[in-house]
Design an enzyme around this catalytic site. Structure first.
Site, PDB file in Angstrom:
ATOM      1  N   GLU A   1       0.823  -1.211   0.000  1.00  0.00           N
ATOM      2  CA  GLU A   1       0.000   0.000   0.000  1.00  0.00           C
ATOM      3  C   GLU A   1       0.858   1.263   0.000  1.00  0.00           C
ATOM      4  OE1 GLU A   1      -2.713   0.653   3.301  1.00  0.00           O
ATOM      5  OE2 GLU A   1      -3.520   2.432   2.307  1.00  0.00           O
TER       6      GLU A   1
ATOM      7  N   ASP B   1      -0.820  -4.932   3.264  1.00  0.00           N
ATOM      8  CA  ASP B   1      -1.305  -3.745   3.984  1.00  0.00           C
ATOM      9  C   ASP B   1      -0.557  -3.724   5.322  1.00  0.00           C
ATOM     10  OD1 ASP B   1      -2.603  -1.646   5.176  1.00  0.00           O
ATOM     11  OD2 ASP B   1      -4.562  -2.196   4.360  1.00  0.00           O
TER      12      ASP B   1
ATOM     13  N   ILE C   1      -0.512  -1.631   7.868  1.00  0.00           N
ATOM     14  CA  ILE C   1      -1.454  -1.423   8.983  1.00  0.00           C
ATOM     15  C   ILE C   1      -2.827  -1.236   8.351  1.00  0.00           C
ATOM     16  CG2 ILE C   1      -2.162  -0.055  10.979  1.00  0.00           C
ATOM     17  CD1 ILE C   1       0.623   0.978  11.319  1.00  0.00           C
ATOM     18  N   ASP C   2      -3.707  -2.174   8.546  1.00  0.00           N
ATOM     19  CA  ASP C   2      -5.079  -1.970   8.094  1.00  0.00           C
ATOM     20  C   ASP C   2      -5.865  -1.478   9.304  1.00  0.00           C
ATOM     21  OD1 ASP C   2      -7.179  -2.098   6.089  1.00  0.00           O
ATOM     22  OD2 ASP C   2      -8.035  -3.601   7.420  1.00  0.00           O
TER      23      ASP C   2
ATOM     24  N   THR D   1      -5.461   2.272  10.000  1.00  0.00           N
ATOM     25  CA  THR D   1      -4.496   3.307  10.424  1.00  0.00           C
ATOM     26  C   THR D   1      -5.150   4.395  11.281  1.00  0.00           C
ATOM     27  OG1 THR D   1      -3.027   2.911   8.588  1.00  0.00           O
ATOM     28  CG2 THR D   1      -2.900   5.082   9.556  1.00  0.00           C
TER      29      THR D   1
ATOM     30  N   ASP E   1      -6.542  -4.174   1.101  1.00  0.00           N
ATOM     31  CA  ASP E   1      -7.562  -4.246   2.155  1.00  0.00           C
ATOM     32  C   ASP E   1      -8.250  -5.620   2.143  1.00  0.00           C
ATOM     33  OD1 ASP E   1      -7.389  -1.410   2.770  1.00  0.00           O
ATOM     34  OD2 ASP E   1      -8.600  -1.023   0.984  1.00  0.00           O
TER      35      ASP E   1
END
Ligand code: IPD
Ligand code: CA
Ligand code: CA
Length: 264
Positions: free
Chosen positions: A64, A80, A82-83, A85, A208
């Site tokens: 990402e 990802d 940090i999904d 954030t 995501d």
């Protein structure tokens, strides 16, 4: 070997999340009014990519934050770092690392890790989905009216017929619980684990949805676009359910539903 690297990469990202959580990290704004990226997103993605490059220097990567590393390989890692954030930036411990491995355009393996809850989800195509090494299954609920659902909203609102707020309002007006956790990957894993009966969201990106998609299908659920077509991580709308409420959810999403309110 692939599985070991995937697990090592996800744990490396999780360590970066814990290192930065509730500390004084730098925050930047991306496209959209509250679409944030923090120092921790970059650190997590770097730690993940370091693990992958060390073990598979020729594989493709789609991250990402760093974009695409295109190479002549049939494997692609979709990351990802940090999904969730916005949750992370606000000290809300609902976020995760999400990584999927695509082979010849098919998602074959995935891991999602929330280091705060110590929940490690893993799925492999044809071999099932697991939470902390225990097999998971989707729920058995077969009526939307009795379901517990989850959704998410894009940072830049999309005005369209049957848009995010229209569908949300329709369900909530019926008294159906619709949660909004703020991490699509966790939403999907929680459908896989049977905590939610269904999840939908209008505008997701491959990082995501890719890992959570495999989690749900390997746990016995169903994932499609808004018309019921087979899901591709490269299109935006996601409907993921336990399978039993899928057609009824498609009707709700497309404004064709009649509520089935009988308890059986
Ligand atoms: C977001 C989360 C959120 C979803 C957004 C995503 P990010 O990812 O998954 O739940 O509603 O559409 O962009 O930005 O936290 O990686
Ligand atoms: Ca995300
Ligand atoms: Ca992210």
């Amino acid at each position: 070997m692939l599985k070991n690297t995937l697990c090592e990469a996800v744990l490396a990202g999780g360590r970066e999340i814990l290192r930065f959580f509730q500390s004084d990290f730098a925050i930047r704004h991306k496209e959209g009014i509250n679409n944030l990226v923090t120092e921790a997103d970059h650190a997590s993605e770097k730690a993940i990519i370091d693990v992958i490059r060390r073990n598979y220097p020729d594989h493709q990567i789609l991250g990402e934050e760093s974009g695409e590393i295109i190479q002549d390989s049939r494997y692609k890692w979709i990351i990802d770092p940090i999904d969730g954030t916005v949750n992370f930036a606000n000290g809300i411990p609902i976020h995760c690392v999400s990584i999927a491995i695509e082979y010849e355009k098919e998602i074959i393996m995935a891991a999602v890790y929330n280091p705060h809850l110590n929940e490690f989800f893993f799925a492999e195509k044809g071999k099932g989905a697991f939470l902390n090494d225990k097999p998971i299954r989707v729920s058995n609920q077969n009526k939307v009216i009795h379901s517990c659902l989850v959704t998410g909203f894009p940072y830049t609102y999309i005005n369209m017929p049957n848009g995010p707020l229209e569908i949300f309002a329709k369900l909530v007006r019926k008294g159906i619980p619709v949660r909004r956790l703020g991490s699509a990957a966790i939403d999907l894993c929680w459908v896989a684990a049977g905590r939610f009966d269904g999840f939908y969201e209008h505008k997701l990106e491959p990082w995501d949805s890719a890992a959570g998609f495999l989690m749900v299908t390997e746990a016995g659920g169903k994932v499609t676009d808004h018309q019921g077509n087979p899901f591709s991580v490269y299109q935006h709308f996601v409907l993921a359910t336990n399978g039993k409420i899928h057609d009824e959810m498609l009707d709700v999403i497309n404004n064709k539903n009649q509520w089935h309110e009988s308890p059986n």
